[in-house]
Design a protein around this motif. Structure first.
Motif, mmCIF file in Angstrom:
data_model
loop_
_atom_site.group_PDB
_atom_site.id
_atom_site.type_symbol
_atom_site.label_atom_id
_atom_site.label_comp_id
_atom_site.label_asym_id
_atom_site.label_seq_id
_atom_site.Cartn_x
_atom_site.Cartn_y
_atom_site.Cartn_z
ATOM 1 N N VAL A 86 18.139 -9.072 -12.767
ATOM 2 C CA VAL A 86 17.757 -10.224 -11.932
ATOM 3 C C VAL A 86 16.970 -9.750 -10.713
ATOM 4 O O VAL A 86 15.924 -10.325 -10.375
ATOM 5 N N ILE A 89 13.398 -8.594 -11.816
ATOM 6 C CA ILE A 89 12.535 -9.635 -12.370
ATOM 7 C C ILE A 89 12.125 -10.642 -11.298
ATOM 8 O O ILE A 89 10.972 -11.055 -11.223
ATOM 9 N N PHE A 90 13.071 -11.019 -10.421
ATOM 10 C CA PHE A 90 12.817 -12.138 -9.515
ATOM 11 C C PHE A 90 12.612 -11.770 -8.046
ATOM 12 O O PHE A 90 11.991 -12.541 -7.319
ATOM 13 N N LEU A 91 13.107 -10.618 -7.595
ATOM 14 C CA LEU A 91 13.083 -10.363 -6.152
ATOM 15 C C LEU A 91 12.205 -9.196 -5.715
ATOM 16 O O LEU A 91 11.724 -9.183 -4.590
ATOM 17 N N HIS A 93 8.807 -7.116 -6.000
ATOM 18 C CA HIS A 93 7.465 -7.356 -6.544
ATOM 19 C C HIS A 93 6.459 -6.245 -6.273
ATOM 20 O O HIS A 93 5.330 -6.311 -6.740
#
Length: 189
Positions: A86, A89-91, A93
């Motif tokens: 998680v 993938i989401f936090l 970059h």
């Protein structure tokens, strides 16, 4: 069935851990190649690999509840893999933050391995080879983490190091699958 009798039941579905090890090895090799060509997909691909790894770990732990402390360790490992998936993938970059968080993650893994080893030692479930392996694991993991956190090797070098670490981790998981008395995990049957 008593707890002691349950701990001697053989592990089931070792192929789940073998698949996990192979996925980690393949990602490690791909990460080394991506580090040298186009490193941008490394972050999301690592997150996806961790989601797959957590699903395989949870499935294996669910099938093998009889393994007592090893079952609990596998459950913790699955939670950590899911959280990493998680996170990446989401936090996270950018590559610099990815390398930093990988360093923190390796410190966390080494710390959990130390706790698990201490428990194994205090319950007389460990041998000399296991303790030597844990000591080497602690030293190497700490050195890798410090290199990553300090950005000593730069982004490309750090990404190659992460890929290599994944290959080694995948080999350990594959070994764990093929010989369920893995030297890192300790005697689990």
């Amino acid at each position: 069935m008593s707890t002691q009798a349950m701990s001697h039941v053989p592990a089931k579905q070792n192929n789940l851990l073998l698949i996990k090890g192979v996925v980690e090895i393949l990602w490690g090799v791909a990460a080394i190649i991506m580090a040298l060509t186009d490193p941008v997909p490394i972050i999301v691909s690592f997150g996806l690999v961790n989601i797959v790894a957590s699903a395989l770990t949870f499935a294996y732990a669910g099938i093998n509840k009889h393994l007592e402390i090893s079952h609990q360790w596998l459950f913790i490992e699955g939670v950590v893999e899911l959280a990493a998936g998680v996170l990446f993938i989401f936090l996270i970059h950018d590559l610099h933050n990815f390398v930093q968080w990988m360093g923190y993650g390796i410190v966390f893994i080494v710390f959990l391995q130390f706790i698990y080893g201490y428990f194994m030692l205090t319950t007389n479930r460990v041998n000399v080879a296991n303790m030597i392996s844990r000591f080497v694991n602690c030293l190497v993991g700490t050195m890798v983490a410090l290199i990553l956190i300090s950005n000593l090797w730069g982004t490309t070098g750090s990404l190659i190091l992460i890929g290599g670490f994944s290959v080694v981790f995948g080999i350990l998981n594959s070994h764990f699958a093929m010989k369920f008395g893995n030297i890192i995990m300790g005697k689990t049957e």
